[in-house]
Motif scaffolding. Sequence first.
Motif, PDB file in Angstrom:
ATOM      1  N   THR A 232       0.954  12.198  -9.630  1.00 17.59           N
ATOM      2  CA  THR A 232       0.328  13.522  -9.504  1.00 17.59           C
ATOM      3  C   THR A 232       1.357  14.631  -9.658  1.00 17.59           C
ATOM      4  OG1 THR A 232       0.532  13.360  -7.089  1.00 17.59           O
ATOM      5  CG2 THR A 232      -1.560  12.689  -8.066  1.00 17.59           C
TER       6      THR A 232
ATOM      7  N   ALA B  23       2.314   1.662  -3.415  1.00 18.24           N
ATOM      8  CA  ALA B  23       1.304   2.123  -4.367  1.00 18.24           C
ATOM      9  C   ALA B  23       1.042   3.619  -4.208  1.00 18.24           C
ATOM     10  CB  ALA B  23       0.016   1.325  -4.190  1.00 18.24           C
ATOM     11  N   MET B  24       0.935   4.061  -2.949  1.00 19.08           N
ATOM     12  CA  MET B  24       0.699   5.483  -2.709  1.00 19.08           C
ATOM     13  C   MET B  24       1.896   6.324  -3.143  1.00 19.08           C
ATOM     14  SD  MET B  24      -2.315   5.685  -1.796  1.00 19.08           S
ATOM     15  CE  MET B  24      -2.235   7.440  -1.594  1.00 19.08           C
ATOM     16  N   GLU B  25       3.084   5.759  -3.014  1.00 15.40           N
ATOM     17  CA  GLU B  25       4.275   6.476  -3.481  1.00 15.40           C
ATOM     18  C   GLU B  25       4.193   6.728  -4.981  1.00 15.40           C
ATOM     19  OE1 GLU B  25       9.116   5.748  -3.816  1.00 15.40           O
ATOM     20  OE2 GLU B  25       7.915   4.591  -2.391  1.00 15.40           O
ATOM     21  N   TYR B  26       3.747   5.723  -5.740  1.00 11.72           N
ATOM     22  CA  TYR B  26       3.591   5.889  -7.191  1.00 11.72           C
ATOM     23  C   TYR B  26       2.462   6.866  -7.525  1.00 11.72           C
ATOM     24  CZ  TYR B  26       6.845   2.049  -8.051  1.00 11.72           C
ATOM     25  OH  TYR B  26       7.968   1.263  -8.115  1.00 11.72           O
ATOM     26  N   VAL B  27       1.396   6.847  -6.709  1.00 11.24           N
ATOM     27  CA  VAL B  27       0.296   7.800  -6.924  1.00 11.24           C
ATOM     28  C   VAL B  27       0.783   9.229  -6.740  1.00 11.24           C
ATOM     29  CG1 VAL B  27      -1.914   8.625  -6.020  1.00 11.24           C
ATOM     30  CG2 VAL B  27      -1.535   6.172  -6.340  1.00 11.24           C
ATOM     31  N   PHE B  28       1.538   9.467  -5.669  1.00 16.50           N
ATOM     32  CA  PHE B  28       2.069  10.806  -5.422  1.00 16.50           C
ATOM     33  C   PHE B  28       3.032  11.222  -6.523  1.00 16.50           C
ATOM     34  CE2 PHE B  28       1.470   9.741  -0.689  1.00 16.50           C
ATOM     35  CZ  PHE B  28       0.160  10.198  -0.724  1.00 16.50           C
TER      36      PHE B  28
ATOM     37  N   LYS C 201       0.833  -1.210   0.000  1.00 20.07           N
ATOM     38  CA  LYS C 201       0.000   0.000   0.000  1.00 20.07           C
ATOM     39  C   LYS C 201       0.863   1.254   0.000  1.00 20.07           C
ATOM     40  CE  LYS C 201      -4.119  -1.917   2.273  1.00 20.07           C
ATOM     41  NZ  LYS C 201      -5.003  -1.832   3.460  1.00 20.07           N
ATOM     42  N   GLU C 202       1.917   1.249   0.818  1.00 22.02           N
ATOM     43  CA  GLU C 202       2.805   2.401   0.852  1.00 22.02           C
ATOM     44  C   GLU C 202       3.487   2.609  -0.497  1.00 22.02           C
ATOM     45  OE1 GLU C 202       5.539   1.901   4.038  1.00 22.02           O
ATOM     46  OE2 GLU C 202       4.015   2.088   5.613  1.00 22.02           O
TER      47      GLU C 202
END
Length: 284
Positions: A16, A8-13, A5-6
């Motif tokens: 963006t 995945a969120m790193e790639y999302v940030f 999850k961490e």
Amino acid sequence: MAKYKEKAMEYVFLATACISILAVALICFFLFANGVPAMKEIGFADFLLGVEWRPSNDVYGIFPMILGSIYVTAGAIVIGVPIGLLTAVFMARYCPAKLYKIFKPGIELLAGIPSVVYGFFGMVVIVPFIRQNVGGNGSSIMAASVLLGLMILPTVISQSEASIRAVPESYYEGSLALGATHERSVFCSILPAAKSGIFAGIILGIGRAIGETMAVIMVAGNQARMPQGILQGVRTLTANIVIEMGYAQGLHREALIATGVVLFVFILIINLSFSIVKMRGERT
């Protein structure tokens, strides 16, 4: 699972952030790809230093609009910066707690008022006041400067107040221990220590003033000619684009885009100045 999850969120940030950079790059590409050829066709000197704007005769000189933007912005600084700075000093070092609870939301509300509402206020209050008490027809550099001075107040006050509050209390206490009065301690010890943040607020206010469009259109007179006095009408770079873009075609449209390039360079210089001031503040 938490590790994935961490990640995945790193790639999302990251995505963006890349989208934001891409948006800026696309805007730059569009402006320069369409504006620079127009400048070349018109002539860089004729475009930047020409004193006449007559699209019907294919004459495109934006020097009056450049001066108009500079004059209006300078007037806003003269009016807004002293008021904003002194208000910030009052809010940070003098304002009682009960009064602060009233003033602070009011200042924040100023920042949220749409520019067209400011423009309407300028049309029905500032312009008639200048016409009746100062002279001219009211729609002038003075009216635009006063209105923009009001509009930059929230930026200057908020940034300056935050910078003043960030100064260690030991500066103030040390000044008092040396025998200085409260006022002298604030203005000779606190303000010099907060100068980088104050300058940053002023630079941001300049960016807000030079990029404002709707409010200026409603009070400045929008006359595409060389400024002849603070009581005469003037047209800014932003107003020039908005007024004529709706019906412009061919070289006229490209000249307006080139005007946007000049404005973009101005904003770029302002942001670069803000970055330099911020870096110097961090070093000190």
